[in-house]
Design a protein around this motif. Structure first.
Motif, short mmCIF file in Angstrom:
data_model
loop_
_atom_site.label_atom_id
_atom_site.label_comp_id
_atom_site.label_asym_id
_atom_site.label_seq_id
_atom_site.Cartn_x
_atom_site.Cartn_y
_atom_site.Cartn_z
N THR A 71 0.84 -1.20 0.00
CA THR A 71 0.00 0.00 0.00
C THR A 71 0.88 1.25 0.00
OG1 THR A 71 -1.70 -1.22 1.18
CG2 THR A 71 -1.82 1.17 1.29
N ARG A 128 -10.18 -11.43 3.67
CA ARG A 128 -9.55 -10.16 3.32
C ARG A 128 -8.37 -10.47 2.41
NH1 ARG A 128 -9.90 -5.05 4.99
NH2 ARG A 128 -8.08 -3.69 4.83
N GLU A 186 -15.51 -3.97 3.18
CA GLU A 186 -14.61 -2.88 3.54
C GLU A 186 -13.45 -2.85 2.55
OE1 GLU A 186 -13.59 -2.32 7.93
OE2 GLU A 186 -11.66 -2.89 7.07
N CYS A 187 -12.95 -1.67 2.25
CA CYS A 187 -11.76 -1.57 1.38
C CYS A 187 -10.74 -0.63 1.99
CB CYS A 187 -12.12 -0.99 0.00
SG CYS A 187 -13.04 -2.10 -1.04
N GLU A 188 -9.48 -1.05 1.94
CA GLU A 188 -8.41 -0.09 2.18
C GLU A 188 -8.14 0.57 0.83
OE1 GLU A 188 -4.25 -0.67 4.28
OE2 GLU A 188 -4.09 -1.05 2.14
N THR A 197 -6.73 5.34 3.39
CA THR A 197 -7.84 5.30 4.35
C THR A 197 -8.64 4.02 4.16
OG1 THR A 197 -9.66 6.58 5.29
CG2 THR A 197 -9.50 6.55 2.89
N THR A 198 -9.62 3.85 5.04
CA THR A 198 -10.46 2.65 4.92
C THR A 198 -11.90 3.10 4.72
OG1 THR A 198 -9.00 1.42 6.36
CG2 THR A 198 -11.23 0.58 6.13
#
Ligand SMILES: Cc1cc2nc3c(=O)[nH]c(=O)nc-3n(C[C@H](O)[C@H](O)[C@H](O)COP(=O)(O)OP(=O)(O)OC[C@H]3O[C@@H](n4cnc5c(N)ncnc54)[C@H](O)[C@@H]3O)c2cc1C
Ligand code: SF4
Ligand code: SF4
Length: 1006
Positions: A71, A128, A186-188, A197-198
């Motif tokens: 990331t 995930r 949910e996504c980062e 951010t998430t």
């Protein structure tokens, strides 16, 4: 000391490739990025060309490519680009069909280093993963606990989770599962300014709270809040009520969720095509894998009847309803594999519907199918067939997919391209919509087949269009305009599956109207104030007629006159332009048909896939590279040399791109321009040299085993020192046979065979040839070894020495044709040599002008004793009467007294797989009494001389290691392999060369 790294083959310091070119654009930019990220940064010419296409009709050269490892890498690239207003494009497998994964941007390819499954909680039924994980791989891991990521795009073995989110993908089972958005928890994400951010579920109060913040994230919250508060009615009014709508942003879901007091911002990203934020990780919810399934195939007298029947069938709660029209049924009938299924359809069948049910057990499945039949059979459906066990169901599904490859194999300028191929309407409107759609095609002087997801109303229709002509481009736009009018009229969507991209974005304006179009643009601006993320798509300014891969300005110039026969491919250009970019050649072993593409699997590099090579060749020959650059040393090393000529793509690629043949042609031209190296001359003429090897054996063998001999061979000739060189037999197969003589006279024989003394069998493995002769004679076959023949030409052909290969082909056709006309069969022990006769000679020998022969298929009955024809006619006759040894035993079901015992592990030869002749050896071995584990293996990596070459040794081993793993995992016993190269590769690995299958048949003779 050379590095022998088992991972990336290019890390062997003898390897003369590094997957990119030396000509690098924007060097300052590159050196900045290199200091910022751990992943590779490639702005060279080849990498940019490789990422200029996807599976769509479009082509846009990117600025460069980065392969992020984390990331942090993604955030660093984004921040750097944002500061300089440089566009960025996140990308998965690049399998998109509308052009949304090509852009003038810095491409972030997530599939290389960011494909890990990070967490799997079977109890919570969530997982995930990083966004580069391939969906098929994700599901293989989840299946261990009986769970799956439910959306099932057809290309799930090549496409990534990030791409599925980007396109809001779904598949045949959308009736049960909906689209990807339903499963994102949910996504980062990395935002357009580089912030990490998430996004997940937030209450409207939290949204309000966040909206006060003066950060980019705060401004996104504020705009989302505005939309749910102020645009609810506008969205509800214009969004179609459909299971299938992936056009525009996901605002209908957003406002619907807001009704419950919360929204999920991660789900808003579904279908945003990389234009709002970059997903680095995602948590998704999972579904249980159904216990079992059952299927019915309903037949109809017209497509309209089939369409009329969709709505009533949906009352039975099927998991999938798929349509196949008469165009595809007749194409399926032309395939060997499906002719029998099509012939089972009753007379008058025009179209079929495949209906699948999820069931708790077999009885439940049968009951569901039976109720459907009671309801529909004889009402509108003419008849029904059922499939309950897994193999039968797989066959029905395969039938649905069978005709498409033929559609995609068109080598003409007109192609069945995707630009309006996934529009969707409510299923009850299908009959009128399809009739009107067909009228549009007729009005525009073209046609298309109709297939796929009738249940949710999403049909695949690819009109035949030639975008190389201005008229074709107008035709394309005119069809799209008329069909999108229909879509609006019937309450549908311009994209029910594949997304907006370059093909559909402009039609979103028509679909949603001025106001919601502006809402889309405001949302985009809130997320991405400078419009840097995949600019132009979804609500931007891309025009469907611009950036076409083939447009009226496209010019093809190979820069030379091809030497092979390309008549069946509509010329050399037809084959160079055939790849449609689907990315099928980037799949794992079990997902591609078996062989294609071993070098991609070994190196995980786009340039080592068939698609990479095809793209590079086409781009080189249509102006992206100068004539000199096309054939310079670097182009050969990086692009063509690593193709091992396994022919896997000629069979496994849906368009049947024959890269081995293209490589032979290009390599030949390279020799013409640059001369031929000593090593190429040695390997290409190995048949002639082998005669010397045998004549001087055992001295020739000792010489290669002398201390230091391998070192010298590597230094002087570039032959890898790790390889054991072939052993020559003083007594060749020909010598042995001359001495021994035939044991079955011509008079008492059931058949007559000329056993072709291929080089490897004759000089290096005579034991396989002796076994073949003994087995044939045990079946009362009269065998002779023909005289006056040359080597098969395979070694020369695989080195691009096409003049030599042609001379050998001519000699052999000349020597064998009178026998073949007289009813003799030709049998070859070495598979790649057999395929040379069966297939490659027809490429080498020009069409006989006198006979007009050009089909590549000899159709005259084998029993006839015809007049002599021209060389090409004789070559076709020879091709039709040549067999591999096991193929021969199986094809004529020769009666043999056999009693084999024990278990074998079978690895077939890739050339036989490519020509669909691989099953024979397994049948023969099983008939002989052996238990056989037939590996679903690809190429062994040896590929003739390729694995001997020092610079290719590591690639050869990397390809081979896939086979070695399969052998290790096999329950079978002793390994058998018909290919001499495969036996060398396996022998170097396991310490002892395995036998040819015919030797085991010989052993089994009573
Ligand atoms: C033969 C064939 C059959 C197909 N069948 C189906 C089908 O049944 N159903 C279906 O839905 N589609 C289908 N497709 C289209 C395509 O395969 C799917 O949509 C697939 O899910 C795209 O995945 P990908 O990894 O190739 O994405 P890509 O093409 O690489 O990217 C797709 C979009 O997502 C964006 N994106 C990629 N990664 C990220 C990320 N990390 N963050 C943000 N955005 C990202 C890209 O910018 C792009 O706009 C098919 C395609 C082919 C060639
Ligand atoms: S080579 Fe074949 S499988 Fe690969 S992308 Fe092209 S068409 Fe698809
Ligand atoms: S011939 Fe084999 S190695 Fe070459 S592109 Fe085709 S599948 Fe890949």
């Amino acid at each position: 000391m050379a590095t022998r790294d088992a991972g990336d083959p290019a890390r062997d310091d003898r390897a003369n490739y590094d997957y990119h070119s030396d000509s690098v654009a924007r060097t300052g930019f590159v050196s900045d990025l290199v200091t910022l990220v751990d992943g590779e940064v490639r702005f060279d010419e080849y990498s940019r060309q490789l990422y200029a296409t996807d599976a769509s009709a479009y082509e846009v050269t990117p600025i460069g490519v980065v392969f992020p490892t984390s990331t942090d890498d993604v955030a660093s690239v984004m921040e750097y680009c944002a500061d300089r207003e440089i566009p960025v494009l996140p990308r998965g497998g690049g399998t998109s069909l509308a052009g949304q994964s090509v852009n003038e941007a810095v491409v972030l390819d997530f599939t290389r280093h960011m494909g890990d499954l990070l967490d799997f909680d079977p109890e919570a039924e969530t997982a995930r993963a990083q966004s580069g994980i391939v969906l098929g791989e994700l599901n293989r891991a989840l299946a261990e606990e009986g769970l799956k990521f439910a959306p099932d795009p057809a290309w799930r073995d090549k496409s990534a989770l990030g791409g599925a989110i980007g396109n809001n993908s779904t598949g045949s089972h959308s009736l049960k599962y909906g689209k990807t958005d339903a499963y994102i928890e949910e996504c980062e994400v990395v935002l357009a300014d580089g912030t990490v951010t998430t996004f997940g579920d937030v209450t409207l109060d939290e949204l309000r709270e966040g909206a006060g913040d003066d950060s980019l994230e705060g401004r996104i919250y504020a705009e989302v809040l505005r939309i749910v508060e102020e645009e609810r009615d506008a969205v509800a009014e214009v969004f179609p009520q459909l299971k299938r709508n992936v056009s525009g942003y996901n605002l209908d879901r957003l406002v619907e969720e807001a009704e419950e007091g919360h929204v999920n911002l991660a789900r808003l990203l579904a279908g945003s095509e990389g234009t709002l934020a970059i997903v680095t990780e995602a948590t998704v919810s999972l579904e249980p894998i159904p216990e079992t399934k059952a299927m019915a195939l309903l037949t109809y007298g017209s497509l309209n009847d089939a369409m009329e029947d969709v709505a009533p069938i949906l009352d039975h709660d099927p998991s999938a309803v798929e349509v196949l029209d008469n165009v595809l049924i007749s194409l399926a009938e032309d395939t060997e594999e499906f002719r029998d299924v099509v012939e089972m359809l009753p007379d008058g069948t025009d179209s079929v519907l495949l209906v699948e049910f999820y069931a708790t057990d077999d009885e439940d499945g049968r009951e569901k199918v039976s109720k459907l039949r009671d309801d529909r059979e004889g009402v509108r459906a003419l008849s029904a067939m059922e499939a309950h066990d897994e193999d039968e169901r797989a066959r029905f599904w395969k039938l649905r997919k069978s005709g498409l490859p033929i559609l995609l194999s068109r080598t003409t300028d007109a192609k069945h391209i995707s630009f309006i191929e996934d529009s969707a309407v409510p299923p009850e409107n299908l009959p009128e919509y399809v009739a009107d759609f067909q009228q549009v095609l007729e009005d525009n002087d073209t046609f298309a087949s109709v297939y796929a997801h009738a249940g949710p109303g999403c049909l695949h229709v690819r009109p035949l269009v030639n975008t190389k002509s201005p008229a074709g481009v107008n035709q394309m736009e005119s069809i799209a305009d008329a069909v999108t009018d229909l879509v609006v009229e019937y309450g549908g969507s311009v994209s029910g599956e594949h997304g907006d991209g370059r093909a559909r974005t402009q039609w979103n304006h028509k679909l949603y109207g001025d106001h919601v179009w502006e809402v889309f643009r405001d949302l985009k601006t809130a997320f991405d104030p400078d419009w840097l993320l995949n600019p132009g798509q979804v609500c931007g300014d891309v025009d469907m007629t611009e950036n076409l891969r083939f447009d009226p300005g496209y010019e093809f110039d190979s820069g030379f006159d091809p030497t092979l026969n390309w008549e069946n491919e509509n010329g050399f250009e037809g084959m160079v332009e055939l790849c449609h970019g689907c990315g099928g050649c980037r799949g794992g072993q079990e997902t591609t048909g078996g062989v294609m593409c071993p070098t991609y699997r070994a190196a995980d590099e786009e340039i080592t896939s068939t698609r990479g090579r095809a793209n590079m060749l086409r781009q080189a020959m249509s102006g992206s590279l100068s004539d000199e650059e096309q054939f310079d040393v670097e182009f050969m090393h990086e692009v063509m040399d690593l193709c091992i000529g396994c022919k896997g793509c000629a069979k496994d690629c849906p368009s049947e791109v024959d890269m081995a043949k293209l490589k032979a042609e290009v390599e030949h031209e390279y020799h013409e321009r640059h001369g031929t190296s000593l090593r190429d001359r040695i390997f290409g003429n190995i048949d002639r040299l082998s005669s010397l090897g045998s004549a001087f054996a055992p001295v020739s063998n000792w010489a290669t085993e002398l201390p230091g001999a391998r070192f010298v061979a590597e230094k002087v000739l570039g032959i890898a020192s790790e390889r054991s060189l072939p052993t020559f037999h003083r007594e060749t197969l020909e010598d042995w046979f001359e001495e021994r003589g035939t044991r079955v006279s011509e008079e008492e024989a059931t058949r007559r065979v000329l056993l072709f003394p291929d080089t490897y069998t004759n000089h290096n493995h005579p034991e396989a040839g002796k076994a073949a002769i003994r087995v044939l004679e045990a079946a009362d076959v009269h065998v002779r070894i023909p005289s006056g023949v040359a080597g098969s030409g395979r070694p020369a052909h695989s080195k691009g020495l096409l003049d030599t290969a042609r001379e050998q082909a001519e000699t052999n056709v000349d020597a064998l044709s009178s026998f073949v006309r007289d009813g003799w069969d030709v049998v070859v022990v070495e598979p790649s040599d057999a395929v040379m006769f069966q297939s490659d000679y027809l490429d080498l020998l020009p069409t006989d002008e006198s006979s007009g022969s050009s089909s590549g298929q000899y159709t005259e009955p084998r029993s006839a004793a015809p007049e002599a024809g021209g060389l090409r006619t004789e070559a076709e006759r020879l091709a039709a009467n040549t067999y591999g040894i096991c193929e021969y035993l199986d094809a004529f079901d020769l009666d043999l007294p056999l009693s084999g015992e024990g278990s074998l592990t079978y690895h077939g030869h890739c050339h036989q797989k490519a020509t669909k002749k691989d099953g024979h050896a397994v049948t023969v071995l099983r008939t002989a009494g052996y238990e056989v584990d037939a590996l679903d293996s690809g190429c062994c990596g040896m590929a003739g001389s390729f694995g001997y070459e020092a610079e290719h040794y590591s690639m050869s081993k990397a390809v081979g290691s896939i086979l070695f793993e399969q052998v290790e995992e096999s329950d079978g016993g002793e390994v058998v392999a018909p290919g001499a190269s495969c036996r060398t590769q396996l022998g170097d690995w396991q310490g002892e060369e395995p036998p040819h299958p015919i030797q085991k048949v010989d052993e089994a003779l009573r």
